[in-house]
Design a protein around this motif. Structure first.
Motif, mmCIF file in Angstrom:
data_model
loop_
_atom_site.group_PDB
_atom_site.id
_atom_site.type_symbol
_atom_site.label_atom_id
_atom_site.label_comp_id
_atom_site.label_asym_id
_atom_site.label_seq_id
_atom_site.Cartn_x
_atom_site.Cartn_y
_atom_site.Cartn_z
ATOM 1 N N LYS A 200 0.842 -1.195 0.000
ATOM 2 C CA LYS A 200 0.000 0.000 0.000
ATOM 3 C C LYS A 200 0.879 1.247 0.000
ATOM 4 O O LYS A 200 2.099 1.178 0.219
ATOM 5 C CB LYS A 200 -0.913 0.020 1.228
ATOM 6 N N GLU A 247 -3.671 1.897 -6.312
ATOM 7 C CA GLU A 247 -3.095 1.152 -5.199
ATOM 8 C C GLU A 247 -3.250 -0.363 -5.353
ATOM 9 O O GLU A 247 -2.296 -1.118 -5.143
ATOM 10 C CB GLU A 247 -3.715 1.606 -3.877
ATOM 11 N N SER A 248 -4.425 -0.830 -5.713
ATOM 12 C CA SER A 248 -4.646 -2.273 -5.806
ATOM 13 C C SER A 248 -3.777 -2.902 -6.886
ATOM 14 O O SER A 248 -3.250 -4.008 -6.716
ATOM 15 C CB SER A 248 -6.123 -2.573 -6.063
ATOM 16 N N LYS A 249 -3.607 -2.197 -8.006
ATOM 17 C CA LYS A 249 -2.773 -2.729 -9.083
ATOM 18 C C LYS A 249 -1.306 -2.758 -8.684
ATOM 19 O O LYS A 249 -0.596 -3.731 -8.963
ATOM 20 C CB LYS A 249 -2.963 -1.880 -10.349
ATOM 21 N N GLU A 252 -0.812 -5.631 -6.343
ATOM 22 C CA GLU A 252 -0.794 -6.878 -7.106
ATOM 23 C C GLU A 252 0.586 -7.117 -7.736
ATOM 24 O O GLU A 252 1.058 -8.247 -7.810
ATOM 25 C CB GLU A 252 -1.861 -6.803 -8.203
#
Length: 481
Positions: A200, A247-249, A252
């Motif tokens: 994050k 953020e999520s990418k 990942e």
């Protein structure tokens, strides 16, 4: 302090200043530079590596300073269990392929500026003739690193862009294989950046204002960067509507490092221009001056995926580049004649706020190294932009280098830009010096909204819960119910 072994891996000698800083903080450092012509950069400041892959086994942590394929190396080491600060192939592509970066933003729900991609000049010329407007010519791939090829159109009928495309067709067809025409948007140019720990974003975020033209008043050829003004902020509207949506990418991908998104903002919204998915230069040196936590500790915590326990300065930081001929152009003969191995002299033996770029030490004397003509970054800090500006230019006057030049207006734009950003509500957390004239009204409005929220929450009952007002150390006003 736990003493650690840091290996810095660079394509062209960009990260020497931070390697030197971490050495001064008491750690072991080795520095590898791939480009042969740049390998004298930081000689005498930090120990060098001749084989980074061999020294990766020696190191506790590896730091990569660029994109252009470095992300694949970082990802491989990270997969093998080595703490690494560096990108991934995906993150590299966000910067190196402008259109890919724009489409990823669009997929994440961020509004983007209309653009068209071209792999030859004639179709681009026809496009502008059929769709007259102001455009920006942006080379992609490695050609984008030649900043002077970027052209910002001024004429509403696009005639200046057409003339420039015709000139590029004649002169640079072999150099510029792919480029983008992006519609020009007027507003304040501002970047938001943040560090990412593989999971994050870690806060605070960095708000910075680049000055890319060679001469004061944004005149002359693009340089990449002549100076930057910045401040640290808790997450704000600019961050939440742009970088946060990635953020999520990035999680990942397991991305670790700094990522920055340059934007144009106006009263209609926020329009992202391009990613920098690596440290910025001279941004990282200016940021280091704005950190109260040793950057070696911060890098270690970032690379090992823990929540960094770091603190930043309140107020502002300004960094200016001191350069020599032939910057911003590539001209080996001019560099050899006017700049190479020239002495860097300090009138008084004070180097506080001085950061090296293409510099080496020979027999205790600082000399110009490398080939680019980018010599030093001088940084000033202060509770107001004016204070930071006064300090940085006072420090600059202590430096003597033959044929040196620098911009004298870094930070001047803040007086107008800050008012615009406040009026457009782009930064929910605005530095305290800019809130003074608005503080009463903002406070009254905020208290009113908070009272209303609490009354609604308690079904209109006579609410006895106190409202706490916290003026944060970073100089920002916020409500804590």
């Amino acid at each position: 302090m736990d003493k650690r072994r840091f290996l810095f891996v660079s394509l062209s000698g960009l990260i020497g200043d931070i390697a030197w800083q971490i050495l001064k903080e008491g750690h072991d450092v080795r520095y590898y530079i791939e480009a042969e012509k740049e390998r004298d950069i930081a000689d005498g400041f930090v120990p060098k590596s001749k084989d980074w892959e061999k020294d990766a086994k020696w190191s506790d942590i590896v730091v990569f300073d660029d994109t252009l394929g470095q992300g694949a190396k970082a990802q491989a080491l990270r997969a093998a269990g080595k703490p690494v600060i560096g990108g991934t192939p995906y993150a590299d592509r966000l910067e190196d392929d402008r259109s890919f970066g724009q489409e990823e933003l669009k997929s994440a729900g961020v509004s983007i500026i209309p653009y068209e991609d071209f792999d030859s000049f004639e179709p681009a010329i026809e496009f502008v003739k059929k769709n007259p407007d102001r455009y920006v010519i942006k080379p992609s791939g490695e050609a984008q690193n030649v900043k002077r090829r970027l052209f910002v159109g001024e004429e509403e009928d696009g005639e200046d862009v057409i003339r420039m495309l015709e000139a590029y067709k004649k002169a640079f067809s072999d150099e510029i294989k792919v480029f983008q025409l992006q519609r020009r948007i007027n507003g304040v140019e501002v970047a938001v950046g943040a560090f990412f720990n593989g999971k994050k974003f870690v806060t605070p975020v960095n708000i910075n204002f680049e000055h890319k033209k060679l001469f004061p008043g944004e005149v002359g050829p693009p340089t990449g960067e002549m100076g930057t003004a910045m401040f640290w902020s808790e997450p704000n509207l600019l961050f939440n509507r742009t970088l946060l949506k990635m953020e999520s990418k990035l999680a990942e991908e397991g991305y670790v490092g700094y990522i920055d998104l340059n934007c144009i903002v106006n009263n209609n919204g926020i329009y992202p221009l391009e990613f920098t998915s690596r440290f910025g230069y001279p941004t990282i040196s200016i940021q280091q001056e704005g950190m109260l936590t040793p950057i070696s500790d911060f890098f270690w915590e970032l690379a090992t995926g823990v929540e960094p326990k770091w603190r930043t300065r309140s107020g502002f930081q300004i960094g200016i580049r001191i350069v020599v001929p032939p910057f911003p152009f590539d001209d080996d003969a001019t560099f050899e004649s006017f700049s190479k191995n020239n002495a860097i002299v300090f009138k008084k033996p004070v180097t506080e706020g001085i950061h090296i770029e293409d510099v080496k030490v020979v027999n205790g004397q600082w000399l110009i190294a490398g080939t680019s003509g980018v010599v030093l970054v001088v940084v000033g800090t202060g509770q107001t932009m004016k204070q930071a500006q006064a300090q940085v230019y006072s420090r600059t006057k202590n430096i003597l280098i033959p044929n040196m030049y620098y911009r004298t207006d870094i930070g001047d734009r803040w007086a107008e830009d800050s008012d615009k950003l406040h009026n457009w509500a782009i930064c929910a957390e605005v530095p305290a010096c800019c809130l003074l004239q608005h503080c009463r009204a903002a406070l009254v409005q905020s208290v009113f909204r908070e009272c209303k929220r609490q009354q609604e929450h308690h079904s209109g009952a006579n609410c006895q819960h106190p409202i706490r007002i916290n003026v944060r150390q970073c100089g920002c006003l916020r409500l804590e119910p």
